[in-house]
Motif scaffolding. Sequence first.
Motif, short mmCIF file in Angstrom:
data_model
loop_
_atom_site.label_atom_id
_atom_site.label_comp_id
_atom_site.label_asym_id
_atom_site.label_seq_id
_atom_site.Cartn_x
_atom_site.Cartn_y
_atom_site.Cartn_z
N THR A 84 0.83 -1.20 0.00
CA THR A 84 0.00 0.00 0.00
C THR A 84 0.86 1.25 0.00
O THR A 84 0.60 2.21 -0.73
CB THR A 84 -0.95 0.00 1.22
OG1 THR A 84 -1.76 -1.17 1.17
CG2 THR A 84 -1.82 1.23 1.26
N GLU A 85 1.91 1.25 0.81
CA GLU A 85 2.83 2.39 0.88
C GLU A 85 3.54 2.59 -0.47
O GLU A 85 3.68 3.72 -0.94
CB GLU A 85 3.84 2.18 2.00
CG GLU A 85 4.74 3.36 2.25
CD GLU A 85 3.99 4.61 2.70
OE1 GLU A 85 4.45 5.71 2.36
OE2 GLU A 85 2.95 4.49 3.38
N LYS A 88 1.11 4.11 -2.88
CA LYS A 88 0.90 5.52 -2.56
C LYS A 88 2.05 6.38 -3.08
O LYS A 88 1.84 7.42 -3.69
CB LYS A 88 0.73 5.69 -1.04
CG LYS A 88 0.32 7.09 -0.63
CD LYS A 88 -0.18 7.18 0.80
CE LYS A 88 0.93 7.08 1.80
NZ LYS A 88 0.48 7.34 3.18
#
Length: 111
Positions: A84-85, A88
């Motif tokens: 997810t990071e 992003k």
Amino acid sequence: MADSSSSSSSSSYIHMVHRLIEECLVFKMSKEECMEALSKHANIKPVITSTGFVYVLVKVWNELEKENKEFFEAYTRGSHERATEIEKRQRIQRSLHAYIRDNNGNYQLHH
């Protein structure tokens, strides 16, 4: 005696696969990444048994997951958070590149 030798070599092979999987975990690889890397770089392939093909990597990984349930739950959660990071950061980079492209690289600080 042949069975003893065969059993010993199977045991040492499984132990080697176990150690290699642990190395993959150190590098925070997913199950799929680990299998791909070990298949490609350590030549860990399926073995033929009386019941057909056995993917030693899958069997050993699954056994480790069963024996260390809490660890793998946290490991999987951490993998999802890292993914997810990364996504992003990639979105932010694409946005910045688009902004710079749309402004022809000309941007000024306003006071």
